[in-house]
Scaffold this active site. Structure first.
Site, short mmCIF file in Angstrom:
data_model
loop_
_atom_site.label_atom_id
_atom_site.label_comp_id
_atom_site.label_asym_id
_atom_site.label_seq_id
_atom_site.Cartn_x
_atom_site.Cartn_y
_atom_site.Cartn_z
N GLY A 69 0.81 -1.27 -0.52
CA GLY A 69 -0.14 -0.16 -0.01
C GLY A 69 1.10 1.36 -0.05
O GLY A 69 0.52 2.20 -1.05
N THR A 70 1.70 1.65 1.26
CA THR A 70 2.69 2.74 0.84
C THR A 70 3.22 3.04 -0.52
O THR A 70 2.82 4.24 -0.92
CB THR A 70 3.40 2.39 2.22
OG1 THR A 70 2.87 1.93 3.31
CG2 THR A 70 5.30 3.72 1.96
N ASN A 142 -9.32 3.65 7.24
CA ASN A 142 -7.94 2.43 8.34
C ASN A 142 -8.89 2.91 9.73
O ASN A 142 -9.05 1.75 10.86
CB ASN A 142 -6.84 1.83 7.64
CG ASN A 142 -6.40 3.63 7.78
OD1 ASN A 142 -6.19 4.49 7.55
ND2 ASN A 142 -5.86 3.51 8.97
N GLN A 181 -7.94 -1.18 2.70
CA GLN A 181 -8.72 -1.53 3.72
C GLN A 181 -10.65 -1.89 2.74
O GLN A 181 -10.88 -2.58 3.56
CB GLN A 181 -9.57 -0.56 4.64
CG GLN A 181 -7.86 0.13 5.51
CD GLN A 181 -7.52 -0.84 6.26
OE1 GLN A 181 -8.80 -2.45 7.01
NE2 GLN A 181 -6.37 -0.78 7.39
N THR A 239 13.77 -7.04 -9.82
CA THR A 239 13.42 -8.54 -10.17
C THR A 239 12.03 -8.33 -9.65
O THR A 239 12.75 -7.81 -8.42
CB THR A 239 14.41 -9.67 -9.99
OG1 THR A 239 15.70 -9.74 -11.07
CG2 THR A 239 14.10 -11.24 -10.16
N CYS A 326 -0.81 1.37 11.21
CA CYS A 326 -0.26 1.37 10.48
C CYS A 326 0.08 2.21 10.19
O CYS A 326 1.34 2.01 9.51
CB CYS A 326 -1.51 1.67 9.28
SG CYS A 326 -2.27 0.61 8.83
C1 LIG Z 1 -5.39 2.69 4.30
C2 LIG Z 1 -3.95 2.28 4.13
N1 LIG Z 1 -2.83 2.30 3.46
C3 LIG Z 1 -1.95 2.14 3.41
C4 LIG Z 1 -1.35 1.27 4.37
C5 LIG Z 1 -0.16 1.13 4.28
O1 LIG Z 1 -0.32 -0.27 3.88
P1 LIG Z 1 1.55 -1.11 4.55
O2 LIG Z 1 2.17 -0.90 5.42
O3 LIG Z 1 0.98 -2.18 3.70
O4 LIG Z 1 2.15 -0.59 2.81
C6 LIG Z 1 -2.29 1.07 5.16
C7 LIG Z 1 -2.15 0.46 5.51
O5 LIG Z 1 -1.25 0.40 7.09
C8 LIG Z 1 -4.18 1.52 4.94
O6 LIG Z 1 -4.65 1.01 5.97
#
Ligand SMILES: Cc1ncc(COP(=O)(O)O)c(C=O)c1O
Length: 377
Positions: A69-70, A142, A181, A239, A326
């Site tokens: 996600g990030t 979230n 989410q 990769t 998170c």
């Molecule tokens: C809405 C949302 N965006 C982004 C993230 C970031 O995801 P990650 O830490 O798996 O990269 C999260 C959770 O951590 C999230 O709940």
């Protein structure tokens, strides 16, 4: 242990693990290799990409696999804003830090939300100006589970684009959503939603952590963030994480197949949880409004110290969250709770319970009893 923190992390589905297993040992080949074994792995990635694309209603070439996600949020925002460095970005006030922190590097404004956490459409319309190139509004929050009206935002954006065309303003206006989410529970068909960019996150859908994807609408040019061998259409070199890609695609497929049934089941549990909480703790306030994820129960219990209650629940085997796990540091009161109008004290009296596939009615009953018992002392 009764785990009620599925918004932070989900366990790997055994079917996902089984799908991933061959790619560490027997099918370890580099998908860029020219020999047959390598090409076989490349084909498996193609199948995974096509499967994700079918769920989103897109072409496979519009799916970029990322490390979660990030990274997807960073790629979407940096990728657009670095091409239009003088332009403006709008992000909702309740976004995840992956969006908020990335936005800091650019001219940006926050879109306010109402008490339920829903983006204020009239204020959004006011904030969009001739310089705005990107709008980022998460699909579902979230912390409090609020679902945003993406389709309505897309309609607003369409009108702005038509006006720009008439006025001869050639600046594009893109719409990104973080569906980290939402993917377990909501429709992911991108043309129905009207988005140009969409973040998906494997770690939230019973897939592996550090996996995910970014949908990038055909024709939308992003600046590459990881340069190198040119994998993932040059946007994300390196990769491929083959087991991760296979696992992510499988997890999304399972989530899609189970969605309707699981949403109904969780809605019933959510309703029962809320009713039991209100009965046991009449002063508790349920946050996040009606348009919310079926697995989220977020409460403020005036006067409590949420950290202390969370730890006491933990000692009794009930796991919930304070703020959002998170982010690595939870010292500041949540920006999400502040954005919906809670005071710092109220924010520090709030708890998040997020349900998941293994959650049962008995888990809910035991959790409410534990909470009631802790608060009666
Ligand atoms: C809405 C949302 N965006 C982004 C993230 C970031 O995801 P990650 O830490 O798996 O990269 C999260 C959770 O951590 C999230 O709940």
């Amino acid at each position: 242990m009764i785990y009620l923190d599925f918004a932070a992390a989900t366990p790997l589905d055994p079917k996902v693990e089984a799908a991933m297993r061959p790619y560490w040992q027997t099918k370890f080949y580099n998908p860029s290799a020219n020999y047959l074994a390598g090409q076989g792995v490349a084909k498996d990635i193609q199948v995974a990409r096509a499967s994700v694309a079918a769920i989103l209603g897109t072409r496979p070439s519009e799916i970029i696999f990322t490390a979660g996600g990030t990274e997807s949020d960073n790629l979407a925002i940096n990728g657009v804003m670095q091409i239009y460095p003088k332009a403006k970005l709008l992000v909702s006030a309740t976004e995840h830090e992956a969006v908020l922190q990335t936005a800091q590097a650019y001219k940006h404004q926050l879109i306010p939300v109402n008490q339920q956490g829903v983006v204020d459409l009239a204020k959004l319309a006011d904030l969009i100006d001739d310089q705005t190139v990107l709008i980022s509004v998460m699909y579902a929050n979230n912390e409090i589970g609020t679902i945003q009206p993406l389709h309505q935002i897309a309609k607003l954006i369409k009108v702005v684009k038509q006006d720009r065309q008439k006025a001869g303003n050639k600046l594009p206006l893109f719409f990104h959503t973080d569906a980290s989410q939402a993917a377990n529970y909501l429709d992911l068909h991108v043309s129905r939603l009207g988005v140009d960019l969409m973040t998906l996150n494997g770690g939230k859908i019973y897939g592996p952590k550090q996996t995910g994807a970014l949908f990038v609408k055909a024709g939308l040019v992003l600046l590459s963030q990881i340069k190198g061998g040119g994998q993932e259409r040059g946007l994300r070199s390196g990769t491929e994480n083959v087991p991760g890609i296979i696992g992510f695609a499988k997890a999304l497929q399972i989530a899609q197949n189970q969605r309707d049934k699981e949403v109904k089941r969780l809605q019933a549990l959510q309703k029962s949880f809320t009713e039991q909480l209100q009965k046991a703790l009449p002063k508790a306030i349920i946050n996040g409004g009606k348009q919310r994820l079926p697995n989220n129960v977020h409460i403020t219990i005036p006067g409590i110290d949420n950290e202390r209650v969370m730890m006491q629940l933990d000692e009794q085997g009930v796991v919930c969250a304070v703020g959002s796990a998170c982010s690595a540091s939870n010292e500041e009161p949540s920006h999400v709770l502040k954005a919906i109008g809670l005071t710092d004290t109220e924010a520090q009296s709030s708890l998040r319970f997020s349900l998941g596939r293994p959650t049962t009615a008995q888990d809910i009953k035991v959790s409410v009893q534990a909470l009631q018992q802790i608060l009666s002392h």
